[in-house]
Design a protein around this motif. Structure first.
Motif, mmCIF file in Angstrom:
data_model
loop_
_atom_site.group_PDB
_atom_site.id
_atom_site.type_symbol
_atom_site.label_atom_id
_atom_site.label_comp_id
_atom_site.label_asym_id
_atom_site.label_seq_id
_atom_site.Cartn_x
_atom_site.Cartn_y
_atom_site.Cartn_z
ATOM 1 N N ASP A 94 -18.298 16.614 6.890
ATOM 2 C CA ASP A 94 -17.597 16.423 6.048
ATOM 3 C C ASP A 94 -17.915 17.990 5.170
ATOM 4 O OD1 ASP A 94 -20.192 15.543 5.437
ATOM 5 O OD2 ASP A 94 -19.620 13.129 4.938
ATOM 6 N N ASN A 95 -17.495 17.395 3.723
ATOM 7 C CA ASN A 95 -17.955 18.855 3.136
ATOM 8 C C ASN A 95 -18.702 19.050 2.649
ATOM 9 O OD1 ASN A 95 -15.151 19.720 2.966
ATOM 10 N ND2 ASN A 95 -14.633 18.899 1.453
ATOM 11 N N ARG A 102 -22.000 18.518 4.635
ATOM 12 C CA ARG A 102 -22.119 18.500 5.707
ATOM 13 C C ARG A 102 -22.151 19.997 6.042
ATOM 14 N NH1 ARG A 102 -26.964 18.770 8.421
ATOM 15 N NH2 ARG A 102 -26.076 19.002 10.957
ATOM 16 N N LYS A 103 -21.077 20.382 5.699
ATOM 17 C CA LYS A 103 -20.135 21.417 6.063
ATOM 18 C C LYS A 103 -21.579 22.798 5.344
ATOM 19 C CE LYS A 103 -15.326 21.291 6.791
ATOM 20 N NZ LYS A 103 -14.413 21.679 6.954
ATOM 21 N N GLN A 123 -12.529 26.590 4.132
ATOM 22 C CA GLN A 123 -12.332 25.590 5.039
ATOM 23 C C GLN A 123 -13.911 25.722 5.705
ATOM 24 O OE1 GLN A 123 -8.518 24.144 5.379
ATOM 25 N NE2 GLN A 123 -9.688 22.130 5.029
#
Length: 212
Positions: free
Chosen positions: A10-11, A13-14, A89
């Motif tokens: 997810d964002n 964790r990214k 992203q």
């Protein structure tokens, strides 16, 4: 248990992944590296194919299948192909066996002088070595992956996925010296990009912005 332990980040964790990759070799905005690895199995008696799907493992193809085809037909390949919304992203790094895409950056085959392309390639190589090292650790941890799986292909695929799950669990239980939440994300800000939305244009953007 696969979806609990092998999943696209997810964002939040990214952001942790980006910081970790940047700390390694100074390559910004990387959320993963991609490659294929061969695992020997006993050949099927007929043309059997079975599908089972690390953030992502695709264990459905024989060793003769090209890495780019395996990625293109994988769940994450389809997800990025259909749902990617720009470099904000993050990007994946792959070797020259993959096509350069807006979400998958590959090295320059013949880097031009003075445009940051050679430095891009060096940082790319150093960062992408993570996946090769991961495969090595994975196969040492589970010896069956480095020898030969003497079972039918459908069961061999399940064993490969199970080893991926157990590898991720092992990493999760090996607490790092610095908690992920304390990792400082000191990579540079990703500047806006308004050029061609294709892999070569975005690769040039990285090379001229960060490595020139």
């Amino acid at each position: 248990m696969k979806d609990d332990f092998i999943s696209w980040p997810d964002n939040q964790r990214k952001n942790v992944i980006r910081a970790g990759f940047y700390e390694k070799a100074g390559f910004p905005n990387v959320v993963g590296c991609i490659d294929g690895t061969h695992i020997r199995i006993t050949g099927p008696s007929i043309d059997e194919r079975s599908i089972c799907r690390f953030t992502n493992i695709s264990a459905r193809w024989p060793g003769s299948a090209h890495d780019s085809h395996v990625f293109r037909t994988s769940a994450i390949g389809q997800h990025l192909e259909n749902g990617y919304r720009g470099i904000g992203q993050g990007v994946l790094l792959g070797d020259s066996g993959y096509p350069c895409r807006q979400f998958l950056l590959t090295p320059y085959r013949q880097p031009a002088a003075g445009r940051g392309q050679a430095r891009f390639n060096r940082r790319h190589c150093s960062t992408r070595s993570t996946i090769e090292r991961t495969f090595g650790i994975w196969k040492k941890r589970f010896h069956i992956l480095g020898s030969e799986i003497r079972m039918k292909p459908d069961k061999a695929c399940r064993i490969i996925i199970a080893c991926g799950i157990l590898h991720n669990i092992a990493i999760m239980r090996n607490e790092p010296e610095v908690a992920e939440e304390q990792l400082i994300d000191n990579q540079p800000q990703m500047p806006p990009y308004n050029g061609p939305q294709d892999g070569k244009g975005i690769r040039d953007h990285f090379a001229t912005t960060f490595f020139a």
